[in-house]
Enzyme design. Sequence first.
Site, PDB file in Angstrom:
ATOM      1  N   ASN A   1       0.854  -1.188   0.000  1.00  0.00           N
ATOM      2  CA  ASN A   1       0.000   0.000   0.000  1.00  0.00           C
ATOM      3  C   ASN A   1       0.894   1.243   0.000  1.00  0.00           C
ATOM      4  OD1 ASN A   1      -1.413   2.285   1.068  1.00  0.00           O
ATOM      5  ND2 ASN A   1      -3.078   0.933   1.682  1.00  0.00           N
TER       6      ASN A   1
ATOM      7  N   HIS B   1       0.978   6.301   1.728  1.00  0.00           N
ATOM      8  CA  HIS B   1       1.736   7.274   2.519  1.00  0.00           C
ATOM      9  C   HIS B   1       2.907   7.886   1.772  1.00  0.00           C
ATOM     10  CE1 HIS B   1      -1.035   6.866   5.632  1.00  0.00           C
ATOM     11  NE2 HIS B   1      -0.803   5.573   5.800  1.00  0.00           N
TER      12      HIS B   1
ATOM     13  N   HIS C   1      -5.682   3.800  -1.745  1.00  0.00           N
ATOM     14  CA  HIS C   1      -7.006   4.130  -1.231  1.00  0.00           C
ATOM     15  C   HIS C   1      -7.360   5.520  -1.745  1.00  0.00           C
ATOM     16  CE1 HIS C   1      -9.734   4.422   2.624  1.00  0.00           C
ATOM     17  NE2 HIS C   1     -10.381   4.761   1.524  1.00  0.00           N
TER      18      HIS C   1
ATOM     19  N   ARG D   1      -9.525   8.168  -1.210  1.00  0.00           N
ATOM     20  CA  ARG D   1     -10.500   8.612  -0.208  1.00  0.00           C
ATOM     21  C   ARG D   1     -11.358   9.728  -0.769  1.00  0.00           C
ATOM     22  NH1 ARG D   1      -8.875   6.822   5.300  1.00  0.00           N
ATOM     23  NH2 ARG D   1     -10.612   8.114   5.953  1.00  0.00           N
TER      24      ARG D   1
ATOM     25  N   ARG E   1      -7.139  12.924   0.637  1.00  0.00           N
ATOM     26  CA  ARG E   1      -6.066  13.421   1.508  1.00  0.00           C
ATOM     27  C   ARG E   1      -4.679  12.928   1.068  1.00  0.00           C
ATOM     28  NH1 ARG E   1      -7.246  10.221   7.104  1.00  0.00           N
ATOM     29  NH2 ARG E   1      -9.245  11.259   6.823  1.00  0.00           N
TER      30      ARG E   1
ATOM     31  N   GLU F   1      -8.698   0.526  -2.749  1.00  0.00           N
ATOM     32  CA  GLU F   1      -9.548   0.596  -1.556  1.00  0.00           C
ATOM     33  C   GLU F   1     -10.453   1.796  -1.716  1.00  0.00           C
ATOM     34  OE1 GLU F   1      -7.251   0.981   1.973  1.00  0.00           O
ATOM     35  OE2 GLU F   1      -6.179  -0.866   1.629  1.00  0.00           O
TER      36      GLU F   1
ATOM     37  N   THR G   1      -8.142   3.873   8.231  1.00  0.00           N
ATOM     38  CA  THR G   1      -9.354   3.070   8.311  1.00  0.00           C
ATOM     39  C   THR G   1      -9.400   2.418   9.685  1.00  0.00           C
ATOM     40  OG1 THR G   1      -8.926   2.580   6.003  1.00  0.00           O
ATOM     41  CG2 THR G   1     -10.703   1.352   7.056  1.00  0.00           C
TER      42      THR G   1
ATOM     43  N   GLU H   1     -11.018  -9.133   3.193  1.00  0.00           N
ATOM     44  CA  GLU H   1      -9.724  -8.803   3.794  1.00  0.00           C
ATOM     45  C   GLU H   1      -9.972  -8.711   5.290  1.00  0.00           C
ATOM     46  OE1 GLU H   1      -7.414  -5.527   2.193  1.00  0.00           O
ATOM     47  OE2 GLU H   1      -6.417  -5.258   4.130  1.00  0.00           O
TER      48      GLU H   1
ATOM     49  N   HIS I   1      -3.605  -4.536   7.859  1.00  0.00           N
ATOM     50  CA  HIS I   1      -3.731  -3.362   8.727  1.00  0.00           C
ATOM     51  C   HIS I   1      -2.844  -3.529   9.956  1.00  0.00           C
ATOM     52  CE1 HIS I   1      -5.261   0.372  10.260  1.00  0.00           C
ATOM     53  NE2 HIS I   1      -5.896   0.530   9.127  1.00  0.00           N
TER      54      HIS I   1
HETATM   55  N1  PXP Z   1      -5.909  -2.839   4.457  1.00  0.00           N
HETATM   56  C1  PXP Z   1      -6.811  -1.828   4.472  1.00  0.00           C
HETATM   57  C2  PXP Z   1      -8.215  -2.131   4.094  1.00  0.00           C
HETATM   58  C3  PXP Z   1      -6.442  -0.528   4.823  1.00  0.00           C
HETATM   59  O1  PXP Z   1      -7.362   0.465   4.842  1.00  0.00           O
HETATM   60  C4  PXP Z   1      -5.085  -0.267   5.120  1.00  0.00           C
HETATM   61  C5  PXP Z   1      -4.656   1.133   5.457  1.00  0.00           C
HETATM   62  O2  PXP Z   1      -4.832   1.951   4.362  1.00  0.00           O
HETATM   63  C6  PXP Z   1      -4.180  -1.339   5.054  1.00  0.00           C
HETATM   64  C7  PXP Z   1      -4.616  -2.616   4.742  1.00  0.00           C
HETATM   65  C8  PXP Z   1      -2.732  -1.140   5.345  1.00  0.00           C
HETATM   66  O3  PXP Z   1      -2.576  -0.822   6.683  1.00  0.00           O
HETATM   67  P1  PXP Z   1      -1.165  -0.347   7.210  1.00  0.00           P
HETATM   68  O4  PXP Z   1      -0.864   0.951   6.522  1.00  0.00           O
HETATM   69  O5  PXP Z   1      -1.355  -0.223   8.680  1.00  0.00           O
HETATM   70  O6  PXP Z   1      -0.179  -1.421   6.815  1.00  0.00           O
END
Ligand code: PXP
Length: 237
Positions: free
Chosen positions: A7, A10, A43, A45, A49, A70, A101, A151, A191
């Site tokens: 992901n 960031h 994601h 959003r 953001r 996402e 999330t 998930e 997550h």
């Molecule tokens: N899965 C989902 C559905 C999420 O919303 C996120 C965060 O955007 C992640 C996985 C990844 O989480 P993390 O950034 O804590 O690894």
Amino acid sequence: MAKLGVNIDHVATVRQARRGVEPDPVHAAVLAELAGADGITIHLREDRRHIQDRDLRILRETVRTSLNLEMACSDEIIAIALEVRPDMVTLVPEKREELTTEGGLDVRLNRDKVADAVRRLRDGGIFVSLFIDPDLDQVKESSKVRADAVEIHTGGYADAATYEVSHSQYEKIFESCKLAHKLKMVVNAGHGLNYHNVRQIARIPEIYELNIGHSIVSRAVLVGMERAVREMKGLVS
Ligand code: PXP
């Protein structure tokens, strides 16, 4: 062996701190794939953001593995998904004031809305996953609304302050993965996973893919994206 979805939200968070052009999540995705990522997750959003519409459109052209979008069950974003056609959509709950999330989608409470979103996206040829808490009822509801995948939210396990909480969260994740697999859904999880806690989750045999973002991007700031992804890939597999 679980696959690794990276992901890159960031990377875009750092860019948006100055509303500029760097670092570019498109570049991060290329490096992540070169280092062995099996998929790229973003994601989009509603408040934009971090990831922007432009990122989604370019990544759709450039990602060579699999692009997972996402998104919330909102008409605006569903229309964008149907037009851009990522390989997979993961439906998540979205609150404007949250930092990330927070919980899983409550499929039971929002059954009609979620079922409608799943149907529209699947009719558009998109594989649909639901991000849910490790809860057997939510797994069953996900199957009823005809999700292709779930998930399982690993945040409760990742954030556990004591061994007891960590153990009970792990059990819930384990049982949820088993049931989802039995109900013939693909099982993903994610997550809060990091270089210290990922191994125990990656061992669950039903898990197809882990989605990991913050810990990889944090390490990438210090050691570079390719090394950060390669090290995580090593732990996951
Ligand atoms: N899965 C989902 C559905 C999420 O919303 C996120 C965060 O955007 C992640 C996985 C990844 O989480 P993390 O950034 O804590 O690894």
